[in-house]
Design an enzyme around this catalytic site. Structure first.
Site, PDB file in Angstrom:
ATOM      1  N   GLY A  55      39.357   3.151 -29.455  1.00 45.37           N
ATOM      2  CA  GLY A  55      39.774   4.078 -28.405  1.00 45.37           C
ATOM      3  C   GLY A  55      38.740   5.117 -28.038  1.00 45.37           C
ATOM      4  N   LYS A  92      37.969  -6.503 -33.272  1.00 46.78           N
ATOM      5  CA  LYS A  92      37.156  -5.292 -33.369  1.00 46.78           C
ATOM      6  C   LYS A  92      36.113  -5.414 -34.483  1.00 46.78           C
ATOM      7  CE  LYS A  92      40.949  -2.457 -31.611  1.00 46.78           C
ATOM      8  NZ  LYS A  92      42.030  -1.500 -31.971  1.00 46.78           N
TER       9      LYS A  92
END
Length: 429
Positions: free
Chosen positions: A134, A205
């Site tokens: 994020g 990720k």
């Protein structure tokens, strides 16, 4: 000065926040970039859908391909997610020399090489800070700030949904099901939480982080992945009683000889004294260990519309500056071309709970089996009596293959009624 025109693909949770920030911070963004940023169009699936933000209807279109290939578009922001049509749209934009900002972790992890090649041949920028963690500025430090150092290890919490669930299980004693339902009610978990709770999101990720850290291409299917659905309230309570907390960790580690590296995502017990143990609710935190820089920790909100949009806008400013200056950001670095070693060769530690027969000689037989597979025992304790008799063992470091063989052997022993739980241990020795 002539504005830079931006095409936005997607107007959901993140896309709507990108539009809001572009409007609210227009003057600041123009000053930072060196030219105004003008929204040229917004590609959506359905024109009549109610949205979180008011958008000029003339900007909306369902023809995303025509939007990204328009001659007057300079930069494309992709926040629709998924593999297709995102891949085709990004490649179409990059091949025409446009710069692209994307938050698409799944696509980067599955086929990032295609995107990077399109950026190289089209002479455009590809930025993707928002794809991992994020709002946390993590990828650019790996990609640029640590480019002169040798990264040895990346370890962290990169999925807010699972961290929220495990945190609630730890702090309230809730079951996995109850904690998941609470996460869904609060909007931290999707109606179908599979990508999060089974580790797919974190694995994508981890692939991106490992590729940047070790200058090698990594695909999501090369990441060892385990989710948290099998973790029980008993597991969490047992870890808590011993001074540990359970977290879903992404771990990318270079081998001792430097010729390969491992990439894995799985639940692990970490000591409560470890900084990652204090990462609560839906927050993310990542440790990066480099030879010269030492240990660095990055912490912040790892998901949500506004935090992710913040990372998107940071990339937007960067690529905008590059276009005005006639330069480009760093290309994909894969010169090292290191191999990803299999999970069986990964050295780790385990916490093992065994339901055993309550009679003399049990510990000796169990210890003999561990020794047979070259797994050294660090600590062992016996608990309960009769039907509640249990051995709790923490090993020293051993290969995952040796630990797996030991667990298989334990299940064959007559004195072992059940292998109650097996949990890897990270963060101490």
């Amino acid at each position: 000065m002539k504005p830079l025109k931006v095409a936005l693909l997607g107007c959901g949770v993140v896309g709507s926040q990108v539009i809001r920030l572009m409007h609210e911070q227009a003057d600041d963004l123009a000053a930072r970039v060196g030219a105004p940023l003008e929204l040229a169009g917004v590609a959506v699936r359905r024109l009549g859908r109610k949205r979180d933000i008011d958008v000029d209807p003339e900007l909306l279109t369902t023809d995303a391909e025509s939007l990204v290939t328009r001659d007057d578009v300079d930069i494309v922001i992709e926040v629709i997610g998924g593999i297709e049509p995102a891949r085709s749209l990004i490649v179409a934009a990059l091949s025409r020399g446009k710069s692209v900002v994307t938050a698409n972790k799944a696509l980067l992890a599955e086929d990032g090489s295609t995107l990077h090649e399109a950026a190289r041949t089209g002479n455009g920028d590809l930025y993707f800070e928002a794809s991992v963690a994020g709002a946390i500025p993590l990828l650019r430090p790996l990609r640029e700030s640590l480019a002169g150092d040798r990264v040895k290890r990346v370890l962290g919490i990169v999925n807010g949904t699972t961290n929220y669930i495990l945190d609630k299980m730890d702090s309230t004693g809730a079951s996995f099901t109850d904690a998941l339902e609470e996460a869904q009610t609060l909007g931290y978990a999707e109606a179908d939480p599979t990508a999060d709770v089974e580790g797919f999101d974190a694995a994508a990720k981890a692939a991106i982080l490992a590729g940047l850290a070790f200058h090698s291409r990594v695909r999501a299917d090369e990441v060892h992945r385990e989710g948290i659905t099998e973790i029980t309230a008993t597991d969490v309570a047992s870890a808590k009683a011993m001074g540990y907390v359970i977290k879903l960790l992404a771990i990318c580690a270079r081998s001792d000889d430097g010729r390969s590296f491992g990439v894995r995502v799985h639940p692990a017990m970490i000591p409560r004294s470890h900084p990652l143990a204090g990462v609560r609710e839906a927050y993310n935190a990542v440790f990066v260990e480099a030879e010269s820089a030492g240990q660095l920790m990055f912490y912040g909100k790892g998901a949500g519309g506004a935090p992710t949009a913040s990372a998107v806008l940071g990339d937007l400013v960067a690529v905008g500056r590059n276009r005005l200056a006639g330069t480009h950001g760093p290309e994909e670095s894969t010169y090292a071309d290191l191999a990803v070693h299999p999970m069986g060769e990964t050295v780790t530690r385990c916490h093992v709970a065994l339901d055993v027969a309550d009679k003399p000689g049990v510990l000796a037989q169990v210890a003999e089996l561990f020794a047979k597979h070259d797994v050294s025992i660090q600590t062992v304790r016996q608990e309960g009596h009769g039907d509640d008799a249990q051995l709790v063992i923490v090993t020293h470091r051993a290969t995952d293959a040796a630990l797996s063989a030991t667990m298989a052997g334990l299940r064959e022993l007559d004195i072992v009624r059940a292998v109650a739980s097996v949990m890897r241990v990270e963060g101490d020795e």
